[in-house]
Design an enzyme around this catalytic site. Structure first.
Site, PDB file in Angstrom:
ATOM      1  N   ASP A  33      28.739  39.953  51.654  1.00 24.11           N
ATOM      2  CA  ASP A  33      27.778  39.437  50.681  1.00 24.11           C
ATOM      3  C   ASP A  33      26.390  39.962  51.050  1.00 24.11           C
ATOM      4  OD1 ASP A  33      25.837  37.497  49.414  1.00 24.11           O
ATOM      5  OD2 ASP A  33      27.709  36.618  48.708  1.00 24.11           O
ATOM      6  N   ILE A  34      25.616  40.376  50.043  1.00 26.81           N
ATOM      7  CA  ILE A  34      24.280  40.928  50.349  1.00 26.81           C
ATOM      8  C   ILE A  34      23.279  39.845  50.741  1.00 26.81           C
ATOM      9  CG2 ILE A  34      24.538  43.029  48.970  1.00 26.81           C
ATOM     10  CD1 ILE A  34      22.810  41.665  46.802  1.00 26.81           C
ATOM     11  N   HIS A 102      34.915  36.278  41.852  1.00 31.95           N
ATOM     12  CA  HIS A 102      34.724  36.651  43.262  1.00 31.95           C
ATOM     13  C   HIS A 102      34.831  35.400  44.129  1.00 31.95           C
ATOM     14  CE1 HIS A 102      30.675  35.858  41.623  1.00 31.95           C
ATOM     15  NE2 HIS A 102      30.288  35.527  42.831  1.00 31.95           N
ATOM     16  N   LEU A 103      35.638  35.530  45.169  1.00 32.98           N
ATOM     17  CA  LEU A 103      35.854  34.450  46.117  1.00 32.98           C
ATOM     18  C   LEU A 103      34.871  34.595  47.267  1.00 32.98           C
ATOM     19  CD1 LEU A 103      37.726  32.072  47.141  1.00 32.98           C
ATOM     20  CD2 LEU A 103      38.954  33.834  48.425  1.00 32.98           C
ATOM     21  N   HIS A 104      34.091  33.555  47.513  1.00 38.12           N
ATOM     22  CA  HIS A 104      33.210  33.535  48.678  1.00 38.12           C
ATOM     23  C   HIS A 104      34.025  33.096  49.889  1.00 38.12           C
ATOM     24  CE1 HIS A 104      29.201  33.996  46.786  1.00 38.12           C
ATOM     25  NE2 HIS A 104      29.818  33.488  45.733  1.00 38.12           N
TER      26      HIS A 104
END
Length: 129
Positions: A33-34, A102-104
Protein backbone atom coordinates in the site's frame (compact mmCIF):
# COMPACT_ATOMS: atom_id res chain seq x y z
CA UNK A 1 -10.37 -3.87 -18.06
CA UNK A 2 -10.76 -0.18 -17.28
CA UNK A 3 -7.79 1.87 -18.54
CA UNK A 4 -8.74 4.69 -16.14
CA UNK A 5 -8.53 2.35 -13.12
CA UNK A 6 -5.09 2.43 -11.48
CA UNK A 7 -5.52 -1.10 -10.05
CA UNK A 8 -6.38 -2.47 -13.53
CA UNK A 9 -3.19 -0.85 -14.84
CA UNK A 10 -1.11 -2.19 -11.92
CA UNK A 11 -2.53 -5.70 -12.42
CA UNK A 12 -1.51 -5.56 -16.10
CA UNK A 13 1.97 -4.32 -15.16
CA UNK A 14 1.37 -0.95 -16.83
CA UNK A 15 2.47 1.01 -13.75
CA UNK A 16 6.26 0.56 -13.59
CA UNK A 17 6.47 2.36 -10.23
CA UNK A 18 4.51 -0.41 -8.48
CA UNK A 19 6.48 -3.55 -7.64
CA UNK A 20 4.33 -6.66 -7.62
CA UNK A 21 5.02 -9.24 -4.93
CA UNK A 22 5.10 -12.98 -5.66
CA UNK A 23 1.58 -14.38 -5.86
CA UNK A 24 0.49 -17.99 -6.20
CA UNK A 25 -2.56 -17.19 -8.36
CA UNK A 26 -2.45 -15.75 -11.88
CA UNK A 27 -5.80 -13.97 -11.44
CA UNK A 28 -4.55 -11.94 -8.44
CA UNK A 29 -1.75 -9.46 -7.80
CA UNK A 30 -0.30 -8.22 -4.54
CA UNK A 31 1.66 -5.06 -3.77
CA UNK A 32 2.49 -2.72 -0.90
CA UNK A 33 0.00 0.00 0.00
CA UNK A 34 1.38 3.45 -0.86
CA UNK A 35 0.02 4.84 2.44
CA UNK A 36 0.75 2.03 4.88
CA UNK A 37 -1.31 1.88 8.06
CA UNK A 38 0.92 -0.78 9.65
CA UNK A 39 4.51 -2.10 9.29
CA UNK A 40 3.11 -4.68 6.85
CA UNK A 41 0.34 -3.26 4.64
CA UNK A 42 -0.40 -5.02 1.38
CA UNK A 43 -3.22 -4.91 -1.14
CA UNK A 44 -4.46 -8.04 -2.88
CA UNK A 45 -6.26 -7.18 -6.11
CA UNK A 46 -8.01 -9.30 -8.77
CA UNK A 47 -6.59 -8.82 -12.27
CA UNK A 48 -10.15 -8.73 -13.61
CA UNK A 49 -11.96 -5.49 -12.75
CA UNK A 50 -14.42 -6.27 -9.95
CA UNK A 51 -16.25 -3.20 -8.67
CA UNK A 52 -16.04 -3.20 -4.87
CA UNK A 53 -17.13 -5.34 -1.94
CA UNK A 54 -20.75 -4.23 -2.38
CA UNK A 55 -20.84 -5.86 -5.82
CA UNK A 56 -19.70 -9.26 -4.49
CA UNK A 57 -22.04 -12.21 -4.93
CA UNK A 58 -21.94 -15.77 -3.62
CA UNK A 59 -19.97 -16.89 -6.68
CA UNK A 60 -17.14 -14.56 -5.56
CA UNK A 61 -16.55 -16.54 -2.32
CA UNK A 62 -13.68 -18.61 -3.85
CA UNK A 63 -12.07 -15.37 -5.11
CA UNK A 64 -12.21 -13.74 -1.68
CA UNK A 65 -10.81 -16.91 -0.06
CA UNK A 66 -7.89 -16.89 -2.54
CA UNK A 67 -7.32 -13.20 -1.82
CA UNK A 68 -7.03 -14.02 1.90
CA UNK A 69 -4.66 -16.93 1.14
CA UNK A 70 -2.42 -14.55 -0.81
CA UNK A 71 -2.52 -12.06 2.07
CA UNK A 72 -1.39 -14.70 4.57
CA UNK A 73 1.29 -16.01 2.20
CA UNK A 74 2.80 -12.56 1.58
CA UNK A 75 2.97 -11.93 5.32
CA UNK A 76 4.76 -15.24 5.87
CA UNK A 77 7.17 -14.54 2.98
CA UNK A 78 7.97 -11.23 4.70
CA UNK A 79 8.76 -12.95 8.02
CA UNK A 80 5.49 -12.17 9.77
CA UNK A 81 4.11 -15.36 11.26
CA UNK A 82 1.62 -14.32 13.98
CA UNK A 83 -1.55 -14.70 11.94
CA UNK A 84 -3.60 -13.90 15.06
CA UNK A 85 -2.31 -10.31 14.87
CA UNK A 86 -3.51 -9.57 11.33
CA UNK A 87 -6.36 -7.42 10.06
CA UNK A 88 -7.80 -8.09 6.60
CA UNK A 89 -10.78 -6.39 5.07
CA UNK A 90 -12.43 -4.16 2.51
CA UNK A 91 -13.55 -0.54 2.71
CA UNK A 92 -17.30 -0.26 2.28
CA UNK A 93 -18.49 2.27 -0.33
CA UNK A 94 -18.40 5.24 -0.32
CA UNK A 95 -15.29 4.89 1.89
CA UNK A 96 -13.10 3.23 -0.74
CA UNK A 97 -10.89 5.56 -2.74
CA UNK A 98 -10.53 3.17 -5.71
CA UNK A 99 -13.56 1.35 -7.08
CA UNK A 100 -11.70 -1.88 -7.87
CA UNK A 101 -11.96 -4.67 -5.32
CA UNK A 102 -8.89 -4.75 -3.08
CA UNK A 103 -8.23 -6.57 0.16
CA UNK A 104 -6.22 -4.68 2.77
CA UNK A 105 -3.77 -6.92 4.65
CA UNK A 106 -2.33 -5.21 7.75
CA UNK A 107 0.04 -6.57 10.36
CA UNK A 108 0.73 -6.45 13.19
CA UNK A 109 -2.78 -5.20 13.94
CA UNK A 110 -1.63 -4.53 17.50
CA UNK A 111 0.70 -1.83 16.15
CA UNK A 112 -1.87 0.12 14.15
CA UNK A 113 -1.60 3.81 14.97
CA UNK A 114 -4.52 5.85 16.27
CA UNK A 115 -5.76 6.94 12.84
CA UNK A 116 -5.23 3.49 11.32
CA UNK A 117 -7.20 1.89 14.15
CA UNK A 118 -10.12 4.10 13.07
CA UNK A 119 -9.69 3.72 9.30
CA UNK A 120 -9.27 -0.08 9.51
CA UNK A 121 -11.62 -0.72 12.44
CA UNK A 122 -12.99 -4.28 12.29
CA UNK A 123 -16.58 -4.58 11.09
CA UNK A 124 -17.22 -0.86 11.31
CA UNK A 125 -19.59 1.12 9.14
CA UNK A 126 -16.74 1.71 6.66
CA UNK A 127 -14.47 -1.38 6.90
CA UNK A 128 -15.66 -4.98 6.75
CA UNK A 129 -13.55 -7.99 7.66
Amino acid sequence: YDGKCVFCRIARREEPGTALLPCQYEDLVCFRDIKPGAPHHYLVVPVEHVGNCKTLKSEHIPLVKRMMEVGKAVLQKNNFSDLNDVRMGFHWPPFCSISHLHLHVLAPASQLGFLSRLVYRSNSYWFIT
